[in-house]
Scaffold this active site. Structure first.
Site, mmCIF file in Angstrom:
data_model
loop_
_atom_site.group_PDB
_atom_site.id
_atom_site.type_symbol
_atom_site.label_atom_id
_atom_site.label_comp_id
_atom_site.label_asym_id
_atom_site.label_seq_id
_atom_site.Cartn_x
_atom_site.Cartn_y
_atom_site.Cartn_z
ATOM 1 N N LYS A 74 0.789 -1.239 0.000
ATOM 2 C CA LYS A 74 0.000 0.000 0.000
ATOM 3 C C LYS A 74 0.825 1.295 0.000
ATOM 4 O O LYS A 74 0.363 2.330 0.464
ATOM 5 C CB LYS A 74 -1.004 0.042 1.167
ATOM 6 C CG LYS A 74 -1.789 -1.212 1.442
ATOM 7 C CD LYS A 74 -2.236 -1.990 0.254
ATOM 8 C CE LYS A 74 -3.265 -1.324 -0.619
ATOM 9 N NZ LYS A 74 -3.543 -2.191 -1.812
ATOM 10 N N THR A 75 2.047 1.204 -0.494
ATOM 11 C CA THR A 75 2.901 2.394 -0.493
ATOM 12 C C THR A 75 3.032 3.039 -1.881
ATOM 13 O O THR A 75 3.708 4.057 -2.021
ATOM 14 C CB THR A 75 4.320 2.050 0.019
ATOM 15 O OG1 THR A 75 4.841 1.009 -0.812
ATOM 16 C CG2 THR A 75 4.317 1.615 1.461
ATOM 17 N N THR A 78 1.535 -0.104 -7.314
ATOM 18 C CA THR A 78 0.799 -0.130 -8.582
ATOM 19 C C THR A 78 1.206 1.055 -9.462
ATOM 20 O O THR A 78 1.403 0.928 -10.673
ATOM 21 C CB THR A 78 -0.721 -0.073 -8.284
ATOM 22 O OG1 THR A 78 -1.035 -1.132 -7.372
ATOM 23 C CG2 THR A 78 -1.548 -0.195 -9.535
ATOM 24 N N TRP A 79 1.354 2.187 -8.838
ATOM 25 C CA TRP A 79 1.770 3.405 -9.546
ATOM 26 C C TRP A 79 3.180 3.245 -10.111
ATOM 27 O O TRP A 79 3.440 3.522 -11.292
ATOM 28 C CB TRP A 79 1.712 4.562 -8.548
ATOM 29 C CG TRP A 79 1.804 5.930 -9.130
ATOM 30 C CD1 TRP A 79 1.733 6.297 -10.441
ATOM 31 C CD2 TRP A 79 1.966 7.132 -8.374
ATOM 32 N NE1 TRP A 79 1.849 7.649 -10.548
ATOM 33 C CE2 TRP A 79 1.988 8.185 -9.297
ATOM 34 C CE3 TRP A 79 2.092 7.413 -7.012
ATOM 35 C CZ2 TRP A 79 2.140 9.508 -8.903
ATOM 36 C CZ3 TRP A 79 2.230 8.725 -6.613
ATOM 37 C CH2 TRP A 79 2.256 9.768 -7.551
ATOM 38 N N HIS A 137 7.243 -7.447 -2.409
ATOM 39 C CA HIS A 137 7.030 -6.767 -1.124
ATOM 40 C C HIS A 137 8.011 -7.273 -0.052
ATOM 41 O O HIS A 137 7.912 -6.868 1.104
ATOM 42 C CB HIS A 137 5.606 -7.008 -0.617
ATOM 43 C CG HIS A 137 4.544 -6.211 -1.328
ATOM 44 N ND1 HIS A 137 4.711 -4.905 -1.716
ATOM 45 C CD2 HIS A 137 3.277 -6.532 -1.679
ATOM 46 C CE1 HIS A 137 3.592 -4.473 -2.292
ATOM 47 N NE2 HIS A 137 2.717 -5.439 -2.289
ATOM 48 N N ARG A 161 6.032 5.340 2.102
ATOM 49 C CA ARG A 161 4.902 6.263 2.202
ATOM 50 C C ARG A 161 4.649 6.561 3.673
ATOM 51 O O ARG A 161 4.992 5.750 4.551
ATOM 52 C CB ARG A 161 3.673 5.594 1.572
ATOM 53 C CG ARG A 161 2.458 6.458 1.414
ATOM 54 C CD ARG A 161 1.310 5.677 0.779
ATOM 55 N NE ARG A 161 0.203 6.544 0.466
ATOM 56 C CZ ARG A 161 -0.989 6.137 0.034
ATOM 57 N NH1 ARG A 161 -1.211 4.844 -0.146
ATOM 58 N NH2 ARG A 161 -1.942 6.990 -0.214
ATOM 59 N N SER A 169 -4.847 2.865 4.010
ATOM 60 C CA SER A 169 -4.974 2.167 2.729
ATOM 61 C C SER A 169 -5.082 0.654 2.965
ATOM 62 O O SER A 169 -5.889 -0.037 2.339
ATOM 63 C CB SER A 169 -3.765 2.496 1.855
ATOM 64 O OG SER A 169 -3.894 1.929 0.589
ATOM 65 N N TYR A 227 6.363 8.249 -1.732
ATOM 66 C CA TYR A 227 5.084 8.433 -2.444
ATOM 67 C C TYR A 227 4.725 9.913 -2.520
ATOM 68 O O TYR A 227 4.320 10.422 -3.563
ATOM 69 C CB TYR A 227 4.006 7.645 -1.691
ATOM 70 C CG TYR A 227 2.609 7.710 -2.252
ATOM 71 C CD1 TYR A 227 2.147 6.701 -3.108
ATOM 72 C CD2 TYR A 227 1.722 8.730 -1.904
ATOM 73 C CE1 TYR A 227 0.843 6.728 -3.607
ATOM 74 C CE2 TYR A 227 0.427 8.765 -2.401
ATOM 75 C CZ TYR A 227 -0.002 7.766 -3.254
ATOM 76 O OH TYR A 227 -1.292 7.806 -3.746
ATOM 77 N N ARG A 297 -7.882 3.367 -4.843
ATOM 78 C CA ARG A 297 -8.905 3.882 -3.937
ATOM 79 C C ARG A 297 -8.971 5.379 -4.123
ATOM 80 O O ARG A 297 -9.639 5.886 -5.000
ATOM 81 C CB ARG A 297 -8.601 3.468 -2.483
ATOM 82 C CG ARG A 297 -9.758 3.649 -1.520
ATOM 83 C CD ARG A 297 -9.363 3.216 -0.124
ATOM 84 N NE ARG A 297 -8.241 3.982 0.385
ATOM 85 C CZ ARG A 297 -8.348 5.101 1.103
ATOM 86 N NH1 ARG A 297 -9.528 5.568 1.432
ATOM 87 N NH2 ARG A 297 -7.262 5.749 1.505
HETATM 88 P P1 PAP Z 1 -0.336 -3.132 -3.120
HETATM 89 O O1 PAP Z 1 0.563 -3.211 -1.930
HETATM 90 O O2 PAP Z 1 -1.601 -3.924 -2.903
HETATM 91 O O3 PAP Z 1 0.362 -3.435 -4.396
HETATM 92 P P2 PAP Z 1 -0.058 -0.347 -3.684
HETATM 93 O O4 PAP Z 1 -0.220 -0.212 -5.142
HETATM 94 O O5 PAP Z 1 1.328 -0.341 -3.125
HETATM 95 O O6 PAP Z 1 -0.857 -1.613 -3.186
HETATM 96 O O7 PAP Z 1 -0.830 0.842 -2.961
HETATM 97 C C1 PAP Z 1 -2.160 1.146 -3.245
HETATM 98 C C2 PAP Z 1 -2.302 2.627 -2.990
HETATM 99 O O8 PAP Z 1 -1.743 3.362 -4.086
HETATM 100 C C3 PAP Z 1 -3.759 3.053 -2.886
HETATM 101 O O9 PAP Z 1 -3.760 4.154 -1.991
HETATM 102 P P3 PAP Z 1 -5.040 4.655 -1.208
HETATM 103 O O10 PAP Z 1 -5.679 3.469 -0.580
HETATM 104 O O11 PAP Z 1 -4.524 5.637 -0.183
HETATM 105 O O12 PAP Z 1 -5.899 5.313 -2.210
HETATM 106 C C4 PAP Z 1 -4.043 3.458 -4.325
HETATM 107 O O13 PAP Z 1 -5.174 4.287 -4.464
HETATM 108 C C5 PAP Z 1 -2.754 4.184 -4.665
HETATM 109 N N1 PAP Z 1 -2.514 4.301 -6.104
HETATM 110 C C6 PAP Z 1 -2.707 3.381 -7.076
HETATM 111 N N2 PAP Z 1 -2.380 3.875 -8.264
HETATM 112 C C7 PAP Z 1 -1.990 5.156 -8.072
HETATM 113 C C8 PAP Z 1 -1.549 6.217 -8.941
HETATM 114 N N3 PAP Z 1 -1.451 6.052 -10.243
HETATM 115 N N4 PAP Z 1 -1.225 7.397 -8.369
HETATM 116 C C9 PAP Z 1 -1.315 7.595 -7.037
HETATM 117 N N5 PAP Z 1 -1.720 6.633 -6.167
HETATM 118 C C10 PAP Z 1 -2.065 5.432 -6.680
#
Ligand code: PAP
Length: 337
Positions: A74-75, A78-79, A137, A161, A169, A227, A297
């Site tokens: 959640k850090t 995906t981005w 991870h 993050r 998250s 982040y 999210r």
């Molecule tokens: P994972 O550990 O399950 O792979 P990960 O992708 O690290 O998750 O983190 C998900 C967070 O990144 C979510 O944050 P939130 O719950 O605070 O919203 C998700 O929304 C956010 N996220 C995904 N894609 C992007 C993006 N393109 N830009 C900014 N934040 C993003």
């Protein structure tokens, strides 16, 4: 059930028996998603990930050109997946017919954490990306020394993050993925477990510190991102990624708006608008998968303010301060916090 499927299940049973002894000896705790957690080399891991760690440590054949995306859950994984893949392969693919559109961020390169009962097929991602990209991870010390040793040639991009946003998250992610037949978990429960370090891949702070220290020792091998910094200037981070991955942005590309194009292509708004991220699905094990939309999210800095009490904020900030105080690293210091 097909013969192949039966063979796989049989193999899984045998391997599970072989590992039963190991599981019996490790400290155990209740996991927040479904499975219990086991303390393995300082990280709390569910069984299929613990076995994945052992498999990675034993069988992974690295190449000196491999690049890993490392992160705690959640850090911003995906981005960064999207940014790394798009930046590295920008001259291979047309943006209108791009693998990210077809496969989504998780389909563009594999994660190496999950136990593969049928052997170790990871590594054929070269079709989509060269050099090979992998995501994990795992904590720095859990990854095999064969790849973390700077002499391996492998590189790592790490993203951390604000832990206050990570725990929020994480809670929302658990709400989406925890089987409905199990009792729901409250935010208080998740917060307590996170602060104690007993969540999947935890403790968070040890994870961050492991990579922070390694990045200091080998800055040419580990690129350390926050982040919040990427949020405030995505284009600068695209340039840093390009440079680090060995494909620097040329003056011509810069003039043609390539950096802006990549940042927009990988933005939260664009990724969440894609059909693959609304309806796609990631298979994790033979019986478990994650819908792509669960990885998105709000994508904001400071959402913790609508979830944490004053006491919770102070508690988590105190842990962060105590854990990081001698490291030179600060996280979670947003201007408004
Ligand atoms: P994972 O550990 O399950 O792979 P990960 O992708 O690290 O998750 O983190 C998900 C967070 O990144 C979510 O944050 P939130 O719950 O605070 O919203 C998700 O929304 C956010 N996220 C995904 N894609 C992007 C993006 N393109 N830009 C900014 N934040 C993003």
């Amino acid at each position: 059930m097909s013969t192949n499927q039966r063979d796989i299940e049989e193999l899984e049973k045998i391997q599970q028996q072989q590992h039963a002894q190991l599981f019996a000896e490790l400290p155990r705790a209740v996991g927040l998603f479904k499975a219990d957690l086991y303390l393995y080399q300082g990280s709390w891991l569910p069984p299929h990930i613990l076995l994945g760690a052992m498999q990675l440590q034993t069988h992974f054949k690295h190449r000196s050109t491999d690049i890993f995306l490392s992160s705690f859950m959640k850090t911003g994984t995906t981005w960064l997946r999207s940014l790394m893949f798009t930046t590295l392969n920008r001259s291979r693919f047309d943006f209108s017919d791009h693998p990210l559109l077809r496969y989504g961020p998780h389909g563009c390169f594999p994660v190496v954490d999950v136990y593969q009962s049928t052997g170790y097929p990871i590594g054929d991602s070269e079709d989509l990306s060269f050099p090979r990209l992998f995501a994990s991870h795992f904590a720095h010390n859990v990854l095999p020394a064969s790849i973390t040793d700077p002499s391996s040639g492998c590189k790592f991009v790490y993203v951390c993050r604000d832990p206050k946003d990570v725990v929020v998250s994480l809670w929302h992610f658990i709400l989406k993925l925890r089987p409905k037949e199990l009792p729901p978990v409250s935010f208080d429960q998740v917060f307590k477990a996170f602060c104690e370090g007993v969540t999947e891949y935890g403790p968070y702070w040890d994870h961050v510190l492991g990579f922070w220290k390694a990045a200091h020792e080998s800055p040419d091998k580990i690129l350390f991102f926050k982040y919040e910094d990427i949020k405030s200037d995505p284009e600068a981070h695209v340039k840093k990624l390009a440079e680090f991955m060995g494909v620097p942005i040329s003056v011509q590309e810069e003039d043609n708006g390539m950096v802006k194009k990549i940042a927009e292509f990988c933005s939260f708004e664009h990724l969440t608008s894609l059909e693959i991220n609304k309806t796609g699905f990631q298979k994790i094990t033979s019986e478990y998968g994650i819908p792509n939309h669960a990885f998105f999210r709000r994508g904001e800095v400071g959402d913790w303010k609508s979830h944490l009490t004053k006491e919770m904020k102070e508690q988590i900030d105190r842990i962060t301060h105590d854990k990081l105080k001698d490291s030179g690293l600060t996280i979670g210091a947003t201007p408004e916090s």
